[in-house]
Design an enzyme around this catalytic site. Structure first.
Site, mmCIF file in Angstrom:
data_model
loop_
_atom_site.group_PDB
_atom_site.id
_atom_site.type_symbol
_atom_site.label_atom_id
_atom_site.label_comp_id
_atom_site.label_asym_id
_atom_site.label_seq_id
_atom_site.Cartn_x
_atom_site.Cartn_y
_atom_site.Cartn_z
ATOM 1 N N GLU A 125 0.855 -1.191 0.000
ATOM 2 C CA GLU A 125 0.000 0.000 0.000
ATOM 3 C C GLU A 125 0.886 1.234 0.000
ATOM 4 O O GLU A 125 1.917 1.240 0.661
ATOM 5 C CB GLU A 125 -0.846 0.058 1.289
ATOM 6 C CG GLU A 125 -1.573 -1.211 1.633
ATOM 7 C CD GLU A 125 -2.100 -1.186 3.084
ATOM 8 O OE1 GLU A 125 -2.123 -0.123 3.713
ATOM 9 O OE2 GLU A 125 -2.479 -2.269 3.559
ATOM 10 N N LYS A 127 2.509 4.515 1.182
ATOM 11 C CA LYS A 127 2.636 5.088 2.522
ATOM 12 C C LYS A 127 2.277 6.562 2.410
ATOM 13 O O LYS A 127 3.043 7.359 1.850
ATOM 14 C CB LYS A 127 4.056 4.909 3.054
ATOM 15 C CG LYS A 127 4.213 5.375 4.479
ATOM 16 C CD LYS A 127 5.550 4.906 5.043
ATOM 17 C CE LYS A 127 5.713 5.248 6.509
ATOM 18 N NZ LYS A 127 5.589 6.655 6.824
ATOM 19 N N ASP A 129 1.763 10.342 3.250
ATOM 20 C CA ASP A 129 2.529 11.255 4.109
ATOM 21 C C ASP A 129 1.581 12.262 4.754
ATOM 22 O O ASP A 129 1.452 13.393 4.305
ATOM 23 C CB ASP A 129 3.593 11.957 3.255
ATOM 24 C CG ASP A 129 4.651 12.602 4.125
ATOM 25 O OD1 ASP A 129 4.625 12.386 5.358
ATOM 26 O OD2 ASP A 129 5.503 13.314 3.576
ATOM 27 N N GLU A 183 -4.942 7.506 7.474
ATOM 28 C CA GLU A 183 -4.137 8.712 7.368
ATOM 29 C C GLU A 183 -4.976 9.896 6.906
ATOM 30 O O GLU A 183 -5.709 9.798 5.919
ATOM 31 C CB GLU A 183 -3.017 8.448 6.346
ATOM 32 C CG GLU A 183 -1.805 9.320 6.511
ATOM 33 C CD GLU A 183 -0.827 8.802 7.570
ATOM 34 O OE1 GLU A 183 -1.171 7.854 8.316
ATOM 35 O OE2 GLU A 183 0.273 9.368 7.656
ATOM 36 N N TYR A 235 -6.614 2.266 6.419
ATOM 37 C CA TYR A 235 -5.692 1.158 6.135
ATOM 38 C C TYR A 235 -5.463 0.220 7.321
ATOM 39 O O TYR A 235 -4.712 -0.739 7.211
ATOM 40 C CB TYR A 235 -4.349 1.675 5.607
ATOM 41 C CG TYR A 235 -3.670 2.709 6.497
ATOM 42 C CD1 TYR A 235 -3.210 2.367 7.755
ATOM 43 C CD2 TYR A 235 -3.478 4.008 6.053
ATOM 44 C CE1 TYR A 235 -2.601 3.303 8.562
ATOM 45 C CE2 TYR A 235 -2.854 4.953 6.860
ATOM 46 C CZ TYR A 235 -2.420 4.594 8.111
ATOM 47 O OH TYR A 235 -1.815 5.517 8.911
ATOM 48 N N LYS A 299 2.428 -5.489 4.077
ATOM 49 C CA LYS A 299 1.835 -6.178 5.235
ATOM 50 C C LYS A 299 1.526 -7.612 4.848
ATOM 51 O O LYS A 299 0.999 -7.854 3.759
ATOM 52 C CB LYS A 299 0.525 -5.492 5.648
ATOM 53 C CG LYS A 299 0.696 -4.056 6.088
ATOM 54 C CD LYS A 299 -0.644 -3.370 6.318
ATOM 55 C CE LYS A 299 -0.412 -1.890 6.594
ATOM 56 N NZ LYS A 299 -1.645 -1.099 6.517
ATOM 57 N N LYS A 323 10.861 2.762 2.271
ATOM 58 C CA LYS A 323 10.868 4.208 2.021
ATOM 59 C C LYS A 323 11.497 4.524 0.671
ATOM 60 O O LYS A 323 12.413 3.829 0.216
ATOM 61 C CB LYS A 323 11.668 4.924 3.130
ATOM 62 C CG LYS A 323 11.153 4.679 4.538
ATOM 63 C CD LYS A 323 9.802 5.297 4.809
ATOM 64 C CE LYS A 323 9.919 6.738 5.258
ATOM 65 N NZ LYS A 323 10.397 6.916 6.613
ATOM 66 N N CYS A 428 35.339 20.740 26.144
ATOM 67 C CA CYS A 428 33.896 20.905 25.964
ATOM 68 C C CYS A 428 33.572 22.373 25.709
ATOM 69 O O CYS A 428 33.969 23.234 26.497
ATOM 70 C CB CYS A 428 33.188 20.417 27.229
ATOM 71 S SG CYS A 428 31.432 20.801 27.243
ATOM 72 N N CYS A 431 31.556 23.847 28.927
ATOM 73 C CA CYS A 431 32.100 24.050 30.273
ATOM 74 C C CYS A 431 33.620 24.066 30.302
ATOM 75 O O CYS A 431 34.220 24.320 31.343
ATOM 76 C CB CYS A 431 31.578 22.974 31.227
ATOM 77 S SG CYS A 431 32.257 21.336 30.923
ATOM 78 N N CYS A 446 32.478 14.998 27.039
ATOM 79 C CA CYS A 446 32.871 15.975 28.048
ATOM 80 C C CYS A 446 32.978 15.251 29.381
ATOM 81 O O CYS A 446 32.130 14.434 29.726
ATOM 82 C CB CYS A 446 31.801 17.053 28.124
ATOM 83 S SG CYS A 446 31.860 18.022 29.621
ATOM 84 N N CYS A 452 28.827 20.459 34.053
ATOM 85 C CA CYS A 452 28.687 20.948 32.679
ATOM 86 C C CYS A 452 27.243 21.407 32.450
ATOM 87 O O CYS A 452 26.312 20.613 32.534
ATOM 88 C CB CYS A 452 29.045 19.846 31.684
ATOM 89 S SG CYS A 452 28.747 20.338 29.983
HETATM 90 S S1 IVH Z 1 0.031 0.702 8.911
HETATM 91 C C1 IVH Z 1 0.515 -1.298 12.953
HETATM 92 N N1 IVH Z 1 -0.324 1.608 6.478
HETATM 93 O O1 IVH Z 1 3.091 5.520 8.547
HETATM 94 C C2 IVH Z 1 0.754 -0.592 11.663
HETATM 95 N N2 IVH Z 1 0.669 3.071 8.061
HETATM 96 O O2 IVH Z 1 5.691 5.018 9.769
HETATM 97 C C3 IVH Z 1 0.098 0.732 11.583
HETATM 98 N N3 IVH Z 1 1.149 5.314 7.214
HETATM 99 O O3 IVH Z 1 2.045 5.714 11.894
HETATM 100 C C4 IVH Z 1 0.463 1.511 10.408
HETATM 101 N N4 IVH Z 1 0.392 4.984 5.174
HETATM 102 O O4 IVH Z 1 0.781 7.144 10.134
HETATM 103 C C5 IVH Z 1 0.147 1.882 7.709
HETATM 104 N N5 IVH Z 1 -0.760 2.282 4.308
HETATM 105 C C6 IVH Z 1 -0.303 2.554 5.524
HETATM 106 C C7 IVH Z 1 0.228 3.829 5.857
HETATM 107 C C8 IVH Z 1 0.719 4.034 7.145
HETATM 108 C C9 IVH Z 1 0.936 5.874 6.007
HETATM 109 C C10 IVH Z 1 1.789 6.014 8.341
HETATM 110 C C11 IVH Z 1 1.078 5.849 9.669
HETATM 111 C C12 IVH Z 1 2.096 5.223 10.577
HETATM 112 C C13 IVH Z 1 3.384 5.584 9.910
HETATM 113 C C14 IVH Z 1 4.485 4.606 10.282
#
Ligand code: IVH
Length: 705
Positions: A125, A127, A129, A183, A235, A299, A323, A428, A431, A446, A452
């Protein structure tokens, strides 16, 4: 300018510099407190304040009437109500390469005892942002929306969530209780329109869509949220009565049928190669998407397998975030500052000509340690072809996700004439004490300890941080101020603040700009609330080297109470068996044990702990998930071949039920689970007359727990 430059400043230069710093700090305060859009990092902000203090110390007569030292940010917003998540909101471990993705798959197979060829499906899926949100439905009606917060406790933003079109108010065929997680994000064109409107009203624009989404969701006035178009992808889920499906993909489908948006790029893949192909596909789509994504989340599809895999302390074993590669930019290195952390580590920070990297302006980056600057790696080997980094150089900066920017390389063809190799200080900067580097260590530290000021203020900041004492109204900036004023030098001082500056003397706290009688009274109330503190938070707050949040929890669960913990740490100093007992805890190695023992052996730190404990009532901690389970608190040894689960799975399951798993049989062992082929450990168990179970006995014992 670096710290050493301060001694060279003329009065005129100092005056100009103080003016510049007052302006920069005031701007940063407004961005942070009023616009939810920090423009500089905390470290950079702290460095500005420190520099301001250092100059004021040298030229007290030049202190400005509006000196930042007399001010603590802007008054904090009245908070949202807190919501305790019934099921924690976790984060994800990261992978940055195909290799790491393949290792993720292998780990899962090993854990489940599957060979490389066995079919195993994953979802992939995008991710998103944005920021995660948990929506609670009861009898199909939305009753609560909460942000992630620290994972255990978030903010109640129900009124705001109701204004989001993608979030249904009512669901026809929902289970009695259902928490849908996903999200919240802002699409690119909505972001552009919002920023245009901000600018038209002379308000500062948001740095990126994620900040805009966070700033919009966390509005106390829901009508403002309503005017800002937010969206939501579902999700994941929290508490649910009944089952939503058998697979991740099935649940997503169910969410879609209930009226939620589910990301259309989600796919099902049958192994690591298919995952990488899907990743490449999503990466290629990325530029065309109308919203930001920063990777792909994989997943395990089958929920029964997810359950078997379970969780590490803050992340699931069955999922990972792959990522996208970091974004890079080239800029000039203007200077190298040295920051002193709470353990005395001297960290070099690159001050850069500001440059945009992946949509964010970067003006500083970590340089790790002196070897890194010199072009040497952890084992003394060459890195970057041995090229060192010098002030004046042109360097490549990169950001990977949210982490602090880093310097990747240096362009020797652009190196100005007459530069010199950087000389790392051996004293340092805070200090003046010697800074020494132990053999085998990359970090110079230090030796000033409690004298300090940088170390003591960093220790205090850690003490009040979110996972430690988390005192409302007493953040890093306030602590720094109270420290500068000489009011708080060590944690215990926080708890005598009211005695010393309370009614009657309250005036002194109030005389700091930004503090009224109300905020001072609130601060004292917040401090009082933390006089009762759970053991794990206390242990973490002490700031002992190598003791992070999960280690603190591990220790708290193991020892249960402060008195037991403290007694064990003291005993381990003299008694080898006690030291071994500490090392027997799964997750405690030599380095950590030594750090713990040394802290409790050091008279000054022990005295500081005693002064602190005099003000506290420490709550005992039980092994929570195991409480009530038949094996909670028991020490279990697995030996021989297990046939229904792998060793890793057996261990993880036992630990999740509150048992301790040990590798050797002794008088302290409670249960030995022996499979075919068990040898000396079984013999030892029989000799000691311990309870010996077969794998089936064990499974029957923990069934239903
Ligand atoms: S699953 C137990 N699925 O990424 C797992 N997270 O770096 C729960 N996020 O805190 C997260 N897209 O805010 C999941 N398709 C996706 C996601 C996703 C964005 C975010 C989410 C999470 C963060 C982790």
């Amino acid at each position: 300018m670096t710290d050493t430059d301060i001694s060279a400043l003329t009065e005129e230069q100092a005056r100009a510099e103080l003016e510049r710093l007052a302006r920069l700090i005031a701007e940063a305060d407004v961005a942070y407190h009023q616009e939810d859009a920090p423009r500089i990092s905390d470290a950079e902000y702290d460095a500005l304040r420190r520099r301001n203090l250092d100059i004021e110390e040298r030229f007290p007569e030049l202190r400005r009437a509006d000196s930042p030292a007399l001010r603590v940010g802007a008054a904090p917003a009245e908070g949202f109500a807190k919501v305790r998540h019934r099921i924690r909101m976790l984060s994800l471990a990261n992978a940055f390469s195909a290799q790491e993705v393949s290792e993720f798959d292998s780990r899962i197979r090993r854990f489940l005892g599957l060979d490389a060829e066995a079919p195993l499906a994953y979802t992939a899926e995008p991710k998103i942002d944005g920021l995660s949100l948990s929506l609670r439905y009861e009898k199909g009606v939305l009753v609560q929306a909460a942000t992630r917060g620290d994972g255990a406790e978030g903010e109640n933003v129900t009124a705001n969530a109701r204004t989001v079109d993608d979030i249904p108010e009512r669901i026809a065929d929902a289970p009695e209780v259902m928490e849908v997680r996903g999200e919240v994000y802002m699409a690119h064109d909505d972001f552009a329109a919002l920023n245009a409107a901000q600018e038209a009203r002379n308000l500062r624009p948001f740095a990126n869509p994620r900040n805009a989404a966070a700033g919009s969701l966390r509005q106390l006035d829901a009508s403002i949220t309503a005017a800002r178009p937010l969206r939501f992808f579902a999700y994941a889920w929290g508490e649910v009565s009944g089952r939503l499906g058998e697979t991740q993909s099935g649940v997503l489908e169910r969410f879609r049928s209930m009226g939620f948006s589910v990301n259309p790029l989600t796919g099902i893949c049958d192994g690591p190669e298919a995952l990488i192909a899907r990743y490449e596909h999503i990466a290629a789509e990325r530029a065309m998407l109308p919203y930001d994504i920063d990777g792909v989340v994989y997943k395990l599809d089958r929920l029964d397998l997810q359950e078997r895999l379970g969780f590490r302390s803050t992340t699931p074993r069955w999922a990972i975030a792959h990522k996208f590669a970091a974004e890079e930019a080239v800029t000039e290195l203007l200077g190298i500052d040295i920051q002193v952390g709470r353990t005395g580590a001297l960290s070099p920070v690159a001050r850069l000509r500001p440059v945009t990297v992946g949509g964010v302006v970067v003006s500083n980056a970590t340089l790790h340690n002196e070897d890194y600057i010199a072009g040497k790696g952890g084992d003394g080997e060459e890195i970057r072809g041995g090229r060192d980094i010098r002030v004046g150089d042109w360097v490549t900066v990169y950001r990977a996700g949210d982490v602090i920017p880093k310097i990747k390389d240096v362009d020797l063809s652009r190196r100005p004439e007459g530069t010199e190799a950087y000389r790392f200080p051996d004293t340092c900067p805070a200090c003046g004490s010697h800074a020494v580097r132990e053999p085998g260590e990359a970090v110079r530290r230090c030796t000033g300890g409690l004298v300090c000021p940088a170390q003591s203020v960093e220790k205090l900041k850690h003490f009040v941080s979110r996972a430690a004492f988390d005192i409302e109204g007493l953040g890093a900036k306030q602590v720094e101020l109270f420290h500068t004023m000489g009011w708080v030098n060590e944690p215990a001082d926080i708890f005598t603040l009211q005695e010393r500056y309370g009614p009657g003397k309250l005036q002194q706290v109030q005389s700091l700009e930004g503090w009224g009688e109300k905020s001072a009274t609130k601060l004292f109330a917040a401090i009082d609330e933390r006089r009762r503190i759970p053991l794990n938070r206390l242990i973490f707050g002490l700031g002992i080297r190598h003791v992070g949040e999960s280690t603190a929890t591990l220790l708290a669960r193991h020892y249960g109470s402060w008195s037991a913990f403290e007694a064990a740490m003291r005993a381990a100093q003299e008694d080898e068996a006690e030291r071994q007992g500490l090392l027997d805890i799964d997750g405690v190695g030599n380095v950590l044990a030594t750090a713990l023992i040394e802290t409790f052996a050091e008279p000054k730190s022990r005295a500081a702990m005693e002064r602190l404990l005099a003000h506290l009532e420490v709550e005992d901690v039980e092994a929570p998930s195991g409480a009530g389970s038949p094996v909670a608190g028991k020490t279990v040894v697995f030996t021989g071949t297990l046939e229904k689960m792998t060793r890793a799975e057996a261990k993880a399951r036992a630990e999740s039920l509150g048992a301790k798993v040990s590798g050797s049989v002794s008088k302290k062992t409670d249960i030995v689970v022996a499979g075919p082929g068990a040898g000396s450990k079984l013999a030892q168990a029989e000799k000691l007359g311990l309870e010996v179970l077969t794998e089936d006995d064990w499974l029957a014992l923990i069934a239903g727990a």
